[in-house]
Design an enzyme around this catalytic site. Structure first.
Site, short mmCIF file in Angstrom:
data_model
loop_
_atom_site.label_atom_id
_atom_site.label_comp_id
_atom_site.label_asym_id
_atom_site.label_seq_id
_atom_site.Cartn_x
_atom_site.Cartn_y
_atom_site.Cartn_z
N LYS A 267 0.84 -1.21 0.00
CA LYS A 267 0.00 0.00 0.00
C LYS A 267 0.88 1.25 0.00
CE LYS A 267 -3.85 -2.36 2.25
NZ LYS A 267 -4.58 -2.69 3.49
N GLN B 285 -4.62 -1.62 9.68
CA GLN B 285 -4.57 -2.91 9.00
C GLN B 285 -5.24 -3.98 9.88
OE1 GLN B 285 -3.62 -3.45 5.87
NE2 GLN B 285 -4.05 -5.63 6.01
N ASP C 118 -11.02 3.07 4.35
CA ASP C 118 -11.37 1.65 4.22
C ASP C 118 -12.89 1.46 4.16
OD1 ASP C 118 -9.41 -0.33 3.95
OD2 ASP C 118 -8.76 -0.10 6.03
N1 GUN Z 1 -7.20 -6.76 5.91
C1 GUN Z 1 -7.64 -7.44 4.83
N2 GUN Z 1 -8.20 -6.61 3.93
C2 GUN Z 1 -8.10 -5.38 4.45
C3 GUN Z 1 -8.50 -4.10 4.00
O1 GUN Z 1 -9.07 -3.92 2.91
N3 GUN Z 1 -8.22 -3.07 4.83
C4 GUN Z 1 -7.62 -3.24 6.03
N4 GUN Z 1 -7.40 -2.16 6.78
N5 GUN Z 1 -7.25 -4.39 6.50
C5 GUN Z 1 -7.48 -5.47 5.70
#
Ligand code: GUN
Length: 294
Positions: free
Chosen positions: A53, A97, A120
Site C-alpha cells: 500500500k 490494518q 477503508d
Molecule cells: N485486511 C484485509 N483486507 C483489508 C483491507 O481492505 N483493509 C484493512 N485495513 N485491512 C485489511
C-alpha cells in the site's frame, strides 16, 4: 473453452494513472494527499500488504505515514495513534490494518477513525451509508471488484452473482453494492458461507461467481457453470519448498481446473489484489479533494 484472464494489474495501472493526474492537480493547489497507516503486530501477510500500500502511494505522489505498534499493545496506545491521525491535517485517510492481534478490539478501533478519513469504509457510519445507498467511502475490495468487472466489459445488470463468503470486508458489502440500483449494481445476489448446505448447487447457478471465503482452492471445476465469470478474492499462502520464500500464493479457486470451464477468471496474484490497493488510493484522493471542497 479457455477463459479470458482478467488482468487486474493492467486495469489497476490504468486507474492509478488517472489518480496520479488528480494528485498532480491537488499538488498544484498546495495539497499533498496523505494516508496514515497503523500496523499492530508483525503478521507477515499484513506486513506485506502494508508495504504494498505504501509503495503504491509513493508511486502516485501520495504521502504516507506508517506507525507500527507491538502485538501486545493496549487499546489506549492504539487509540492514541488513530486520534493523532484524525487530528493531523497532512493526513486525509486513516487505515488500520486488519486483523488486529486481538480481534475483539476491532469494533472500537474502527469506530474511533474520523468517518471523513475512513478510506477503508469500515466505520459504522460509512457501513450504514453503504447500506442505505448514501454517499460515503466504499470498501476497497468490493469496489475494486466492481470496477474490474465494469472495465472488463462484463455485464453486472441482471446477472446472478453468487458470493462465497460473508465477511464485513468483502462478501457482505459486495452483496449490498451489487444489489443496489446503480451503474455497478442491479444484479441478483446470493450470499453463501461456511454453513451453506450443498454449496455447489448455488455456485453452479452463478453467472458471476465470487470466491471470498479464505480457503485455498476450495472452488473446483465441478462447482462452476460452463461460461461463468469467476472472481477470486482469496490470497492464501501454501507451503512450497521449491519457492525461495518457502510458500506460494493461491486463491480460493482451483485456477488451473476452473480456467478451462469459465469464460473469464481473475488470477492470484494479479487479479483482485492490485484493484483493492487502487481503490484505497482512490478513496485517499477523494478524501483530499473533499478537504478542499468540503
Ligand atoms: N485486511 C484485509 N483486507 C483489508 C483491507 O481492505 N483493509 C484493512 N485495513 N485491512 C485489511
Amino acid at each position: 473453452m479457455a477463459a479470458r484472464i482478467i488482468d487486474g494489474k493492467a486495469i489497476a495501472a490504468e486507474m492509478r494513472q488517472e489518480l496520479a493526474e488528480r494528485v498532480a492537480v491537488l499538488k498544484g493547489r498546495g495539497i499533498v494527499p496523505g494516508l496514515g497507516v497503523l500496523l499492530v503486530g508483525d503478521d507477515p501477510a499484513s506486513r506485506s500488504y502494508v508495504t504494498a500500500k505504501e509503495k503504491a502511494c509513493a508511486k502516485i505522489g501520495i504521502y504516507s505515514d506508517e506507525r507500527r505498534l507491538p502485538a501486545d499493545s493496549g487499546m489506549d496506545e492504539i487509540l492514541r495513534v488513530v486520534q493523532a491521525f484524525n487530528r493531523d491535517e497532512r493526513i486525509h485517510g486513516v487505515l488500520v490494518q486488519l486483523p488486529l492481534p486481538e480481534p475483539g478490539m476491532e469494533r472500537e478501533v474502527l469506530a474511533a477513525i474520523d468517518p471523513a478519513k475512513d478510506v477503508d469504509g469500515f466505520h459504522p457510519l460509512n457501513a450504514g451509508r453503504l447500506m442505505l445507498g448514501l454517499p460515503g467511502f466504499l470498501p476497497c475490495t468490493p469496489h475494486g471488484i466492481l470496477q474490474m468487472l465494469k472495465r472488463s466489459g462484463i455485464v453486472i445488470e441482471g446477472a446472478h452473482v453468487v458470493i462465497v463468503g460473508r465477511s464485513n470486508i468483502v462478501g457482505r458489502p459486495l452483496a449490498v453494492l451489487l444489489s443496489r440500483k446503480w451503474e455497478l449494481g442491479n444484479a441478483t445476489v446470493t450470499v453463501c458461507h461456511t454453513r451453506t448446505r450443498d454449496l455447489g448447487t448455488y455456485t453452479r447457478q452463478a453467472d458471476i461467481l465470487v470466491a471470498a471465503a479464505g480457503r485455498p482452492e476450495m472452488i473446483g471445476a465441478e462447482m462452476v457453470r460452463e461460461g461463468a465469470v469467476v472472481v477470486d478474492v482469496g490470497v492464501n499462502r501454501v507451503a512450497d519448498s521449491t519457492r525461495p520464500k518457502g510458500y506460494r500464493l493461491v486463491g480460493d479457486v482451483d485456477f488451473e481446473a476452473v480456467k478451462v470451464k469459465a469464460a473469464a477468471i481473475t488470477p492470484v496474484p494479479g487479479g483482485v489484489g492490485p484493484m483493492t490497493i487502487t481503490m484505497l488510493l482512490y478513496n485517499t484522493v477523494e478524501a483530499a479533494e473533499k478537504s478542499v471542497t468540503g
